[in-house]
Design a protein around this motif. Sequence first.
Motif, PDB file in Angstrom:
ATOM      1  N   GLU A 281      -3.975 -62.615 -89.170  1.00  0.00           N
ATOM      2  CA  GLU A 281      -5.073 -62.725 -88.308  1.00  0.00           C
ATOM      3  C   GLU A 281      -6.277 -63.331 -88.779  1.00  0.00           C
ATOM      4  OE1 GLU A 281      -6.056 -58.794 -86.688  1.00  0.00           O
ATOM      5  OE2 GLU A 281      -4.045 -58.401 -86.008  1.00  0.00           O
ATOM      6  N   THR A 282      -6.804 -64.292 -87.856  1.00  0.00           N
ATOM      7  CA  THR A 282      -7.925 -64.986 -88.283  1.00  0.00           C
ATOM      8  C   THR A 282      -8.675 -65.527 -87.358  1.00  0.00           C
ATOM      9  OG1 THR A 282      -8.743 -67.083 -89.462  1.00  0.00           O
ATOM     10  CG2 THR A 282      -6.506 -66.997 -88.565  1.00  0.00           C
ATOM     11  N   SER A 283     -10.122 -65.604 -87.529  1.00  0.00           N
ATOM     12  CA  SER A 283     -10.832 -66.339 -86.290  1.00  0.00           C
ATOM     13  C   SER A 283     -11.030 -67.884 -86.179  1.00  0.00           C
ATOM     14  CB  SER A 283     -12.291 -65.456 -86.497  1.00  0.00           C
ATOM     15  OG  SER A 283     -12.714 -65.994 -87.603  1.00  0.00           O
ATOM     16  N   ASN A 284     -10.457 -68.275 -87.220  1.00  0.00           N
ATOM     17  CA  ASN A 284     -10.470 -69.676 -87.598  1.00  0.00           C
ATOM     18  C   ASN A 284      -9.367 -70.496 -86.517  1.00  0.00           C
ATOM     19  OD1 ASN A 284      -9.350 -72.403 -88.428  1.00  0.00           O
ATOM     20  ND2 ASN A 284     -10.668 -71.755 -90.372  1.00  0.00           N
ATOM     21  N   ASN A 285     -10.044 -71.138 -85.504  1.00  0.00           N
ATOM     22  CA  ASN A 285      -9.212 -71.875 -84.452  1.00  0.00           C
ATOM     23  C   ASN A 285      -8.092 -72.643 -84.928  1.00  0.00           C
ATOM     24  OD1 ASN A 285      -9.377 -71.238 -81.539  1.00  0.00           O
ATOM     25  ND2 ASN A 285     -10.378 -73.177 -81.421  1.00  0.00           N
ATOM     26  N   GLN A 286      -8.466 -73.493 -86.060  1.00  0.00           N
ATOM     27  CA  GLN A 286      -7.526 -74.407 -86.373  1.00  0.00           C
ATOM     28  C   GLN A 286      -6.248 -73.631 -87.106  1.00  0.00           C
ATOM     29  OE1 GLN A 286     -10.975 -75.209 -88.355  1.00  0.00           O
ATOM     30  NE2 GLN A 286     -11.352 -75.010 -86.218  1.00  0.00           N
ATOM     31  N   LEU A 287      -6.597 -72.558 -88.073  1.00  0.00           N
ATOM     32  CA  LEU A 287      -5.475 -71.889 -88.441  1.00  0.00           C
ATOM     33  C   LEU A 287      -4.584 -71.299 -87.549  1.00  0.00           C
ATOM     34  CD1 LEU A 287      -7.432 -70.418 -91.497  1.00  0.00           C
ATOM     35  CD2 LEU A 287      -5.830 -72.290 -91.470  1.00  0.00           C
ATOM     36  N   ASN A 288      -5.167 -70.971 -86.432  1.00  0.00           N
ATOM     37  CA  ASN A 288      -4.499 -70.309 -85.423  1.00  0.00           C
ATOM     38  C   ASN A 288      -3.727 -71.039 -84.625  1.00  0.00           C
ATOM     39  OD1 ASN A 288      -4.972 -67.480 -85.709  1.00  0.00           O
ATOM     40  ND2 ASN A 288      -7.001 -67.713 -84.704  1.00  0.00           N
ATOM     41  N   PHE A 289      -4.090 -72.216 -84.070  1.00  0.00           N
ATOM     42  CA  PHE A 289      -3.285 -73.432 -83.646  1.00  0.00           C
ATOM     43  C   PHE A 289      -2.213 -73.907 -84.501  1.00  0.00           C
ATOM     44  CE2 PHE A 289      -6.339 -74.057 -80.147  1.00  0.00           C
ATOM     45  CZ  PHE A 289      -5.472 -74.318 -79.300  1.00  0.00           C
ATOM     46  N   LYS A 298      11.361 -75.831 -82.148  1.00  0.00           N
ATOM     47  CA  LYS A 298      12.607 -75.556 -82.454  1.00  0.00           C
ATOM     48  C   LYS A 298      12.867 -75.758 -83.984  1.00  0.00           C
ATOM     49  CE  LYS A 298      14.037 -77.185 -77.933  1.00  0.00           C
ATOM     50  NZ  LYS A 298      15.048 -78.324 -77.539  1.00  0.00           N
ATOM     51  N   ASP A 299      14.058 -75.077 -84.435  1.00  0.00           N
ATOM     52  CA  ASP A 299      14.623 -75.679 -85.546  1.00  0.00           C
ATOM     53  C   ASP A 299      14.994 -77.028 -85.862  1.00  0.00           C
ATOM     54  OD1 ASP A 299      14.402 -73.268 -87.061  1.00  0.00           O
ATOM     55  OD2 ASP A 299      16.398 -72.200 -86.625  1.00  0.00           O
ATOM     56  N   GLY A 300      14.279 -77.800 -86.746  1.00  0.00           N
ATOM     57  CA  GLY A 300      14.608 -79.098 -86.854  1.00  0.00           C
ATOM     58  C   GLY A 300      13.657 -79.940 -86.148  1.00  0.00           C
ATOM     59  N   GLY A 301      12.690 -79.224 -85.406  1.00  0.00           N
ATOM     60  CA  GLY A 301      11.553 -79.753 -84.571  1.00  0.00           C
ATOM     61  C   GLY A 301      10.648 -80.323 -85.694  1.00  0.00           C
ATOM     62  N   ARG A 302       9.784 -81.305 -85.266  1.00  0.00           N
ATOM     63  CA  ARG A 302       8.843 -81.854 -86.136  1.00  0.00           C
ATOM     64  C   ARG A 302       7.367 -82.033 -85.294  1.00  0.00           C
ATOM     65  NH1 ARG A 302      12.246 -85.113 -83.645  1.00  0.00           N
ATOM     66  NH2 ARG A 302      11.771 -87.118 -82.952  1.00  0.00           N
ATOM     67  N   ALA A 303       6.452 -81.924 -86.185  1.00  0.00           N
ATOM     68  CA  ALA A 303       4.942 -81.894 -85.644  1.00  0.00           C
ATOM     69  C   ALA A 303       4.226 -83.085 -86.540  1.00  0.00           C
ATOM     70  CB  ALA A 303       4.452 -80.546 -85.672  1.00  0.00           C
ATOM     71  N   ALA A 304       3.191 -83.507 -85.616  1.00  0.00           N
ATOM     72  CA  ALA A 304       2.020 -84.224 -86.341  1.00  0.00           C
ATOM     73  C   ALA A 304       0.677 -83.795 -85.513  1.00  0.00           C
ATOM     74  CB  ALA A 304       2.232 -85.772 -86.020  1.00  0.00           C
ATOM     75  N   VAL A 305       0.075 -83.246 -86.507  1.00  0.00           N
ATOM     76  CA  VAL A 305      -0.987 -82.149 -86.018  1.00  0.00           C
ATOM     77  C   VAL A 305      -2.252 -82.735 -86.775  1.00  0.00           C
ATOM     78  CG1 VAL A 305      -2.314 -80.102 -85.782  1.00  0.00           C
ATOM     79  CG2 VAL A 305       0.486 -80.499 -85.900  1.00  0.00           C
ATOM     80  N   VAL A 306      -3.369 -83.089 -86.135  1.00  0.00           N
ATOM     81  CA  VAL A 306      -4.798 -83.379 -86.671  1.00  0.00           C
ATOM     82  C   VAL A 306      -5.592 -82.378 -87.216  1.00  0.00           C
ATOM     83  CG1 VAL A 306      -6.816 -84.682 -86.385  1.00  0.00           C
ATOM     84  CG2 VAL A 306      -4.955 -85.643 -85.399  1.00  0.00           C
ATOM     85  N   LEU A 307      -5.945 -81.737 -88.199  1.00  0.00           N
ATOM     86  CA  LEU A 307      -6.400 -80.605 -88.754  1.00  0.00           C
ATOM     87  C   LEU A 307      -7.522 -81.110 -89.767  1.00  0.00           C
ATOM     88  CD1 LEU A 307      -3.264 -78.455 -89.444  1.00  0.00           C
ATOM     89  CD2 LEU A 307      -4.954 -78.230 -87.498  1.00  0.00           C
ATOM     90  N   PRO A 308      -8.663 -80.096 -89.763  1.00  0.00           N
ATOM     91  CA  PRO A 308      -9.842 -80.400 -90.515  1.00  0.00           C
ATOM     92  C   PRO A 308      -9.630 -79.777 -91.982  1.00  0.00           C
ATOM     93  CG  PRO A 308     -10.225 -78.483 -89.183  1.00  0.00           C
ATOM     94  CD  PRO A 308      -9.009 -78.994 -88.613  1.00  0.00           C
ATOM     95  N   ASP A 309     -10.488 -80.374 -92.779  1.00  0.00           N
ATOM     96  CA  ASP A 309     -10.370 -80.158 -94.327  1.00  0.00           C
ATOM     97  C   ASP A 309     -10.080 -78.802 -94.661  1.00  0.00           C
ATOM     98  OD1 ASP A 309     -10.409 -82.996 -94.993  1.00  0.00           O
ATOM     99  OD2 ASP A 309     -12.031 -82.768 -96.160  1.00  0.00           O
ATOM    100  N   ASN A 310     -10.742 -77.783 -94.012  1.00  0.00           N
ATOM    101  CA  ASN A 310     -10.967 -76.599 -94.559  1.00  0.00           C
ATOM    102  C   ASN A 310      -9.495 -75.897 -94.310  1.00  0.00           C
ATOM    103  OD1 ASN A 310     -10.549 -75.309 -91.648  1.00  0.00           O
ATOM    104  ND2 ASN A 310     -12.710 -75.745 -91.248  1.00  0.00           N
ATOM    105  N   VAL A 311      -8.638 -76.535 -93.390  1.00  0.00           N
ATOM    106  CA  VAL A 311      -7.230 -75.884 -93.368  1.00  0.00           C
ATOM    107  C   VAL A 311      -6.505 -76.177 -94.662  1.00  0.00           C
ATOM    108  CG1 VAL A 311      -5.038 -76.489 -92.223  1.00  0.00           C
ATOM    109  CG2 VAL A 311      -7.178 -76.291 -90.826  1.00  0.00           C
ATOM    110  N   LEU A 312      -6.818 -77.319 -95.464  1.00  0.00           N
ATOM    111  CA  LEU A 312      -6.247 -77.622 -96.552  1.00  0.00           C
ATOM    112  C   LEU A 312      -6.483 -76.625 -98.030  1.00  0.00           C
ATOM    113  CD1 LEU A 312      -6.327 -81.422 -96.604  1.00  0.00           C
ATOM    114  CD2 LEU A 312      -4.705 -79.732 -95.643  1.00  0.00           C
ATOM    115  N   PHE A 313      -7.730 -76.208 -97.766  1.00  0.00           N
ATOM    116  CA  PHE A 313      -8.345 -75.234 -98.973  1.00  0.00           C
ATOM    117  C   PHE A 313      -8.686 -73.673 -98.626  1.00  0.00           C
ATOM    118  CE2 PHE A 313     -11.983 -78.016 -97.662  1.00  0.00           C
ATOM    119  CZ  PHE A 313     -12.745 -76.914 -97.358  1.00  0.00           C
ATOM    120  N   GLU A 314      -8.898 -73.414 -97.473  1.00  0.00           N
ATOM    121  CA  GLU A 314      -9.625 -72.320 -97.270  1.00  0.00           C
ATOM    122  C   GLU A 314      -8.758 -71.049 -97.585  1.00  0.00           C
ATOM    123  OE1 GLU A 314     -10.594 -69.744 -93.181  1.00  0.00           O
ATOM    124  OE2 GLU A 314     -11.598 -71.633 -93.467  1.00  0.00           O
TER     125      GLU A 314
END
Length: 477
Positions: A281-289, A298-314
């Motif tokens: 659980e978190t109030s961080n919108n990007q982490l929830n998305f 799906k299994d084997g499905g792929r994603a490309a997602v734009v996310l801010p820096d804090n997702v990398l280190f929070e």
Amino acid sequence: MATQQTATEQSLIKKVWQLADVLAGVGIGYTDYITQLTYLLFLKMDDESTNTFGETSAIPEGYRWADLIDLDGYDLTEQYERTLSKLSEQENLIGTIYTKAQNKIDKPVYLKKVISMINEENWLIMDGDVKGAIYENILEKNGSDKKSGAGQYFTPRSLIQAMVDVTRPQITETVCDPACGTGGFLLAAYDYMKSQSQDKTKRKFLREEALHGIDNTALVVTLASMNLYLHGIGTERSPILCQDSLEKAPDKLVDVVLANPPFGTRPAGSVEINRDDFYTETSNNQLNFLQHIMSLLKDGGRAAVVLPDNVLFEGGSGEIIRKKLLEDFNLHTILRLPTGIFYANGVKANVLFFVKGSKTNSIWYYDYRTNIKHTLVTKKMTRANLDDFVACYNADNIDARNETYNAETNPNGRWRKFDVEDILRRDKTSLDITWIKQTSDDADYTLPELMEIIQEKSENIKTAVDELVSLLSNIKE
């Protein structure tokens, strides 16, 4: 033919924005204007379909273009408002286009100007690409207007195109954007997929079933639905839904996710998130998305997602999610983006590319941030600026990639591989990695670029001060 299409586009865009400037002078904002333009344009095209091509009108009797065109004064505004109310109650595409529709041009003379401008053109006979290009240009120009606040719904087209080019959605696959804005990712995916086959069944699937978009803002759902409709997508039922993606687990899983979720904290008044499929659980919108997208694939499905820096280190929830991303997904690529490419000021963001169902062994980083300068006015990022990233990504075979970084011969190489075991040993499992030495300074900027940067920083300060004043005003003495 191409020259004629370009002339048509430019002529109409110029006409649309000349009227926008007139309306802005009397207090009707660009976003309100474009929304009304959308409502009226749909009515006009329905009228053309009926009278020119003999189709059955999709609009209920008494609420069509012909019921508006000859009216003036308050008779016009009253009929228009009745029309919006009626159409917002309809199902399928009409109900989506007119979601929560309201008249924002309450002065009859200006409403008449918009109607007259639309009535001068035959929209249906234009090629779908022309109609779509006109509308997309209008949306993008509106997004660049900082006063409107519409820029939050836009991702640079150059970045969208690069993300689609390496993710390579296929015509038989489903593609979703759970925070779709005005539909830029879905349109880019459609353009990439539509040339892959002439098979009628596959092309029908592409137009009617392959694409899915969700946004929680009624205005944006209207604009996205119209944007896709003008490109020939979702002509009966819009692929865009007006709902909060984060409220519940997805009903259907998809093959590809392309997204730029909203940055910042979850808006006040939103439904509380309590999902069994989330890791934490978190109030961080990007982490929830990010958690939602991990569930959506799906299994084997792929994603490309734009996310801010804090997702990398929070820490805390951020670290929990990153570890799950490395354990249950192949987070194979991170593209680090420069500032100055988004309409929102000062955003530091990245694109994360991952596949569901296999663990991460190594992560390839492309640093398109260090010593890179872009501004929205004088030095926009173009698709060509990302050509080297696309080449390094090597979508044909990501297992046959080659580093451009070399500690001895090329320490500033932008393409570098990191083993996941080294990342797991980092504090908080941080993915925030840089290695290129910062060398640029303000002396490298031209005077117009410096002025643009100063203005951006000034606006950031003003926004921060306004937010602080608002917070303090709510504190009881």
